[in-house]
Design a protein around this motif. Structure first.
Motif, short mmCIF file in Angstrom:
data_model
loop_
_atom_site.label_atom_id
_atom_site.label_comp_id
_atom_site.label_asym_id
_atom_site.label_seq_id
_atom_site.Cartn_x
_atom_site.Cartn_y
_atom_site.Cartn_z
N MET A 1 44.90 20.92 -5.64
CA MET A 1 46.24 21.25 -5.16
C MET A 1 46.29 21.37 -3.63
SD MET A 1 48.12 21.13 -7.76
CE MET A 1 49.62 21.65 -6.94
N VAL A 2 45.25 21.95 -3.02
CA VAL A 2 45.29 22.10 -1.56
C VAL A 2 45.14 20.75 -0.87
CG1 VAL A 2 44.48 24.50 -1.58
CG2 VAL A 2 42.81 22.65 -1.40
N ILE A 3 44.31 19.87 -1.43
CA ILE A 3 44.17 18.53 -0.85
C ILE A 3 45.48 17.76 -1.03
CG2 ILE A 3 42.99 16.31 -1.06
CD1 ILE A 3 40.45 17.84 -1.75
N ARG A 4 46.09 17.90 -2.19
CA ARG A 4 47.38 17.26 -2.45
C ARG A 4 48.43 17.73 -1.45
NH1 ARG A 4 52.15 18.23 -5.06
NH2 ARG A 4 53.03 16.54 -6.35
N SER A 5 48.50 19.05 -1.25
CA SER A 5 49.48 19.61 -0.32
C SER A 5 49.21 19.18 1.11
CB SER A 5 49.49 21.13 -0.43
OG SER A 5 49.92 21.56 -1.70
N GLU A 6 47.93 19.09 1.46
CA GLU A 6 47.56 18.72 2.83
C GLU A 6 48.00 17.30 3.16
OE1 GLU A 6 45.59 19.14 6.62
OE2 GLU A 6 46.00 20.65 5.09
N PHE A 7 47.74 16.37 2.25
CA PHE A 7 47.96 14.97 2.58
C PHE A 7 49.29 14.40 2.05
CE2 PHE A 7 43.33 15.50 2.72
CZ PHE A 7 43.08 15.02 4.00
N MET A 8 49.81 14.97 0.97
CA MET A 8 51.05 14.43 0.41
C MET A 8 52.28 15.19 0.89
SD MET A 8 49.97 13.52 -3.53
CE MET A 8 51.59 12.83 -3.84
N GLU A 9 52.11 16.48 1.16
CA GLU A 9 53.26 17.28 1.55
C GLU A 9 53.17 17.81 2.98
OE1 GLU A 9 53.73 20.30 -1.40
OE2 GLU A 9 53.62 18.90 -3.07
N GLY A 10 52.03 17.60 3.62
CA GLY A 10 51.86 18.02 5.01
C GLY A 10 52.01 19.51 5.23
N GLU A 11 51.46 20.32 4.30
CA GLU A 11 51.62 21.76 4.39
C GLU A 11 50.43 22.47 5.03
OE1 GLU A 11 52.73 23.39 0.62
OE2 GLU A 11 54.71 22.46 0.65
N SER A 12 49.50 21.72 5.61
CA SER A 12 48.37 22.30 6.35
C SER A 12 47.55 23.27 5.50
CB SER A 12 48.86 23.03 7.60
OG SER A 12 49.65 22.19 8.41
N GLU A 13 47.42 22.99 4.21
CA GLU A 13 46.70 23.90 3.33
C GLU A 13 45.21 23.97 3.67
OE1 GLU A 13 47.59 26.02 1.10
OE2 GLU A 13 49.73 25.58 1.03
N VAL A 14 44.59 22.83 3.87
CA VAL A 14 43.16 22.81 4.16
C VAL A 14 42.89 23.27 5.59
CG1 VAL A 14 41.09 21.38 4.31
CG2 VAL A 14 42.76 20.97 2.49
N SER A 15 43.60 22.69 6.54
CA SER A 15 43.35 23.00 7.94
C SER A 15 43.65 24.45 8.29
CB SER A 15 44.18 22.08 8.84
OG SER A 15 45.56 22.14 8.51
N SER A 16 44.59 25.09 7.57
CA SER A 16 44.92 26.48 7.87
C SER A 16 43.78 27.43 7.55
CB SER A 16 46.17 26.91 7.08
OG SER A 16 45.92 26.89 5.69
N MET A 17 42.88 27.03 6.65
CA MET A 17 41.75 27.88 6.32
C MET A 17 40.66 27.79 7.38
SD MET A 17 41.21 30.24 4.27
CE MET A 17 42.64 29.92 3.23
N PHE A 18 40.85 26.91 8.36
CA PHE A 18 39.96 26.85 9.52
C PHE A 18 40.66 27.41 10.76
CE2 PHE A 18 38.37 23.54 6.68
CZ PHE A 18 37.00 23.78 6.71
N SER A 19 41.91 27.04 10.96
CA SER A 19 42.63 27.45 12.17
C SER A 19 43.38 28.77 12.00
CB SER A 19 43.63 26.36 12.58
OG SER A 19 44.67 26.25 11.61
#
Length: 233
Positions: A193-211
């Motif tokens: 779901m987080v990868i889907r949101s990151e790349f399909m919906e542009g919700e920064s799900e993955v990157s937000s857990m770093f930044s």
């Protein structure tokens, strides 16, 4: 080219981000060693001097990972206390929460092309609450079993009541085992779901857990949960 402007929303504290990744690593170690403990590897092909001690080593690794996991969980709770973005839990007492949940479900069922923008959508909030419940059960049953091997441990002694509630240590072990599988299944779904949101919906799900920040095109419906003074532009 079309210019797309995004607004930054600082969400996750360093406590959540750092200990999130530590807990991820410990879950993998705990699950791997737990499977070996539950179903020991065939030892007939191992050296005799090694085969009698390898399971003890695996158990020691499991115990150390468990203590690190629990310490990380406690420190993550501290993050909940100091930062609003770390505690985006379901708002069951709000009527709009259920309407928003239906909106998200329709999107995931492909009934509608998108849903409202959220910092953390209602389904995710409920799933994380469920995860914390599973983690609590796993910690309680884990220390209850540890008490059986280390009855002098003051920490483990505090969980001796779990074996009484479950009926016996075998039931405690089964609960611990199946809840572990539940956590792993959650992790698989969460990763998707987080990868889907990151790349399909542009919700920064993955990157937000770093930044720690999410960069959204649309103004999130739950922005007020992080900043009570936030006003929709």
């Amino acid at each position: 080219m079309k210019e797309v402007r995004r607004k930054e929303f600082y969400l996750f504290s360093p406590f959540l981000r750092i200990f999130h990744w530590i807990m991820v690593a410990m879950i993998l170690v705990l699950f791997g060693t737990g499977i070996i403990i539950a179903t020991p590897l065939q030892s007939m092909n191992l050296e005799p001097a090694y085969s009698t001690t390898y399971i003890d080593l695996v158990r020691d690794i499991h115990f150390v990972a468990a203590f690190v996991f629990c310490a990380s969980f406690v420190l993550r709770i501290y993050g909940f206390i100091i930062n609003r973005g770390d505690r985006l839990f379901p708002r069951f007492w709000k009527g709009y929460f259920y309407a928003q949940t239906v909106d998200v479900i329709k999107h995931y069922m492909l009934v509608q092309p998108n849903h409202q923008s959220f910092l953390r959508n209602p389904l995710a909030r409920m799933s994380y609450l469920m995860l914390y419940g599973l983690v609590a059960v796993e910690i309680c049953t884990g220390f209850a079993m540890y008490y059986m091997t280390e009855p002098e441990s003051y920490v483990a002694r505090a969980f001796a009541w779990v074996n009484v509630v479950c009926g016996n240590e075998m039931v405690t072990h089964l609960v611990h085992h199946y809840v572990a599988w539940g956590i792993i299944l959650f992790a698989i779904g969460h990763l998707y779901m987080v990868i889907r949101s990151e790349f399909m919906e542009g919700e920064s799900e993955v990157s937000s857990m770093f930044s720690g920040s999410k960069f959204l095109v649309h103004y999130p419906a739950d922005a007020g949960d992080v900043d009570p003074d936030a006003e929709k532009p």
